[in-house]
Write a protein that holds these residues in place. Sequence first.
Motif, PDB file in Angstrom:
ATOM      1  N   ALA A 128       0.455  -1.478   0.052  1.00  0.00           N
ATOM      2  CA  ALA A 128      -0.162   0.077   0.324  1.00  0.00           C
ATOM      3  C   ALA A 128       0.660   1.088  -0.237  1.00  0.00           C
ATOM      4  O   ALA A 128       0.495   2.089  -0.789  1.00  0.00           O
ATOM      5  N   LEU A 129       1.858   1.388   0.402  1.00  0.00           N
ATOM      6  CA  LEU A 129       2.853   2.496   0.367  1.00  0.00           C
ATOM      7  C   LEU A 129       3.943   2.617  -0.457  1.00  0.00           C
ATOM      8  O   LEU A 129       4.122   3.894  -1.087  1.00  0.00           O
TER       9      LEU A 129
ATOM     10  N   GLU B  36       3.988   5.426  -3.143  1.00  0.00           N
ATOM     11  CA  GLU B  36       5.438   6.349  -3.991  1.00  0.00           C
ATOM     12  C   GLU B  36       6.342   6.659  -2.498  1.00  0.00           C
ATOM     13  O   GLU B  36       6.929   6.697  -2.669  1.00  0.00           O
ATOM     14  N   ASP B  37       5.654   5.711  -1.879  1.00  0.00           N
ATOM     15  CA  ASP B  37       6.665   6.152  -0.180  1.00  0.00           C
ATOM     16  C   ASP B  37       7.458   5.557   0.049  1.00  0.00           C
ATOM     17  O   ASP B  37       7.348   3.874  -0.201  1.00  0.00           O
ATOM     18  N   GLN B  38       8.189   6.427   0.098  1.00  0.00           N
ATOM     19  CA  GLN B  38      10.117   5.113  -0.290  1.00  0.00           C
ATOM     20  C   GLN B  38       9.866   4.332   1.164  1.00  0.00           C
ATOM     21  O   GLN B  38      10.543   3.136   1.390  1.00  0.00           O
ATOM     22  N   ARG B  39       9.427   4.474   1.989  1.00  0.00           N
ATOM     23  CA  ARG B  39       9.454   3.452   3.140  1.00  0.00           C
ATOM     24  C   ARG B  39       9.364   1.982   2.611  1.00  0.00           C
ATOM     25  O   ARG B  39       9.442   1.305   3.554  1.00  0.00           O
ATOM     26  N   ALA B  40       8.797   2.337   1.955  1.00  0.00           N
ATOM     27  CA  ALA B  40       7.552   0.582   1.163  1.00  0.00           C
ATOM     28  C   ALA B  40       9.288  -0.518   1.212  1.00  0.00           C
ATOM     29  O   ALA B  40       9.552  -1.246   0.951  1.00  0.00           O
ATOM     30  N   VAL B  41      10.276  -0.026   0.609  1.00  0.00           N
ATOM     31  CA  VAL B  41      11.131  -0.060  -0.045  1.00  0.00           C
ATOM     32  C   VAL B  41      12.222  -1.494   0.878  1.00  0.00           C
ATOM     33  O   VAL B  41      12.259  -2.203   0.280  1.00  0.00           O
ATOM     34  N   GLU B  42      12.382  -1.012   1.741  1.00  0.00           N
ATOM     35  CA  GLU B  42      13.541  -1.498   2.667  1.00  0.00           C
ATOM     36  C   GLU B  42      13.099  -3.673   3.236  1.00  0.00           C
ATOM     37  O   GLU B  42      12.736  -3.594   2.674  1.00  0.00           O
ATOM     38  N   PRO B  43      11.248  -3.233   3.839  1.00  0.00           N
ATOM     39  CA  PRO B  43      10.062  -4.859   4.119  1.00  0.00           C
ATOM     40  C   PRO B  43      10.172  -5.248   2.173  1.00  0.00           C
ATOM     41  O   PRO B  43      10.124  -5.866   2.194  1.00  0.00           O
TER      42      PRO B  43
ATOM     43  N   ALA C 107       6.127  -8.073  -4.781  1.00  0.00           N
ATOM     44  CA  ALA C 107       6.578  -7.088  -4.128  1.00  0.00           C
ATOM     45  C   ALA C 107       7.799  -6.671  -5.485  1.00  0.00           C
ATOM     46  O   ALA C 107       8.187  -4.941  -4.899  1.00  0.00           O
ATOM     47  N   ILE C 108       7.851  -7.238  -6.285  1.00  0.00           N
ATOM     48  CA  ILE C 108       9.070  -6.650  -7.483  1.00  0.00           C
ATOM     49  C   ILE C 108       8.292  -5.840  -7.869  1.00  0.00           C
ATOM     50  O   ILE C 108       8.427  -4.650  -8.431  1.00  0.00           O
ATOM     51  N   GLU C 109       6.681  -5.554  -8.706  1.00  0.00           N
ATOM     52  CA  GLU C 109       5.796  -4.546  -8.690  1.00  0.00           C
ATOM     53  C   GLU C 109       6.159  -3.457  -8.123  1.00  0.00           C
ATOM     54  O   GLU C 109       5.630  -2.686  -8.554  1.00  0.00           O
ATOM     55  N   ALA C 110       5.557  -3.640  -6.812  1.00  0.00           N
ATOM     56  CA  ALA C 110       5.877  -2.749  -5.980  1.00  0.00           C
ATOM     57  C   ALA C 110       6.563  -1.864  -6.103  1.00  0.00           C
ATOM     58  O   ALA C 110       6.510  -0.331  -5.926  1.00  0.00           O
ATOM     59  N   LEU C 111       7.752  -2.534  -6.303  1.00  0.00           N
ATOM     60  CA  LEU C 111       8.938  -1.863  -5.929  1.00  0.00           C
ATOM     61  C   LEU C 111       9.859  -1.556  -7.370  1.00  0.00           C
ATOM     62  O   LEU C 111      10.107  -0.040  -7.447  1.00  0.00           O
ATOM     63  N   GLU C 112       8.838  -1.180  -8.227  1.00  0.00           N
ATOM     64  CA  GLU C 112       9.010  -0.787  -9.419  1.00  0.00           C
ATOM     65  C   GLU C 112       8.291   0.182  -9.398  1.00  0.00           C
ATOM     66  O   GLU C 112       8.636   1.108 -10.007  1.00  0.00           O
ATOM     67  N   ARG C 113       6.802   0.364  -8.336  1.00  0.00           N
ATOM     68  CA  ARG C 113       5.642   1.534  -8.205  1.00  0.00           C
ATOM     69  C   ARG C 113       7.183   2.532  -7.789  1.00  0.00           C
ATOM     70  O   ARG C 113       6.717   3.959  -8.187  1.00  0.00           O
ATOM     71  N   VAL C 114       7.927   2.541  -7.079  1.00  0.00           N
ATOM     72  CA  VAL C 114       8.539   3.806  -5.917  1.00  0.00           C
ATOM     73  C   VAL C 114       9.459   3.864  -7.343  1.00  0.00           C
ATOM     74  O   VAL C 114       9.669   4.935  -6.967  1.00  0.00           O
ATOM     75  N   GLY C 115      10.628   2.803  -7.115  1.00  0.00           N
ATOM     76  CA  GLY C 115      10.764   3.780  -8.513  1.00  0.00           C
ATOM     77  C   GLY C 115      12.725   3.578  -7.677  1.00  0.00           C
ATOM     78  O   GLY C 115      13.039   4.621  -8.132  1.00  0.00           O
ATOM     79  N   ASP C 116      12.888   3.369  -6.289  1.00  0.00           N
ATOM     80  CA  ASP C 116      13.874   3.503  -5.646  1.00  0.00           C
ATOM     81  C   ASP C 116      15.414   2.857  -6.134  1.00  0.00           C
ATOM     82  O   ASP C 116      14.550   1.500  -5.931  1.00  0.00           O
TER      83      ASP C 116
END
Length: 297
Positions: A190-191, A195-202, A216-225
């Motif tokens: 959800a984070l 596009e909240d970077q706090r999602a990246v580590e978890p 998780a891969i799709e979510a990381l791509e959305r954040v783009g960090d």
Amino acid sequence: MFPSRSHTITLAAAFNDLGAQDPRVRVAAADALGDVPEEDRERAADSLSRALRDDRFEVRCAAALALGDLGLAAPVPALVSCLDDAAAEVRQAAAIALGRIGDPAAFDPLLAALREGPPDLRFQAAISLAEIDSDRAYEPLVGALRDGDAEVRANAAAALGLVGDRRAAGWLAELLGDPRADTRFEAACALAELEDQRAVEPLCWFLRNAGCAYRAIEALERVGDPSCIPHLADRMRRWLLARVLRIRAAGAVIAIAPAHEESVFARRLLERAARARSEEVRGLAEELLARLAGAVS
């Protein structure tokens, strides 16, 4: 629940079979009536609404889901009454159907279900509220993040991702410390929607979980960090990992950091996969390559 019959059922037979003695036939008929031509939808909705009173919960469940597929507002009161059904499966199916229909009249009953219903109903009401009215759903969903049931908290987090209100980010970040892994994962996804970077580590941690890795891969791509690139590259280069996961990780590497040194290997991996014998692998690789080409152009 009874499986639907595998053979094609005609429209006339479906109406007739709702009154059949065999409950398996009634389930199949209800399922078929959820996919009728537009000119027959009202008649199908009437028949399915009556089937909500069937003595078998499997039939009631199939009828509720079919009514959701039809998308008509007329059966909403009947579906609302099913939120109090004795069977959890029917309660959930009714909540799902009300969300799909999206009629505002269902919002308050679903809100009451989120606050006072059993866990199985609270779980589904969260998503349905977001589907009906995302603005009104925001505050009740934030409140549901503190629900005593972990699955309800998880679905409330997922629903807030659908709502897309950035005010929820702080509340979702708190849920990253939840004792249940599934709840932490939904909060991280959800984070990512925000596009909240706090999602990246978890999310990088959940890459190691086979059941969560693809999302998780799709979510990381959305954040783009770009900080997640080493973790994605690790997945991409693990030969014993499921090939679709390796390919999806490669696509994310290129999308996030096209100039990164790992993108060269990622593109070669995608181009080889686009010639694979497996239709699933080939189709995914072709889709990712086309998406990446569109992003460049």
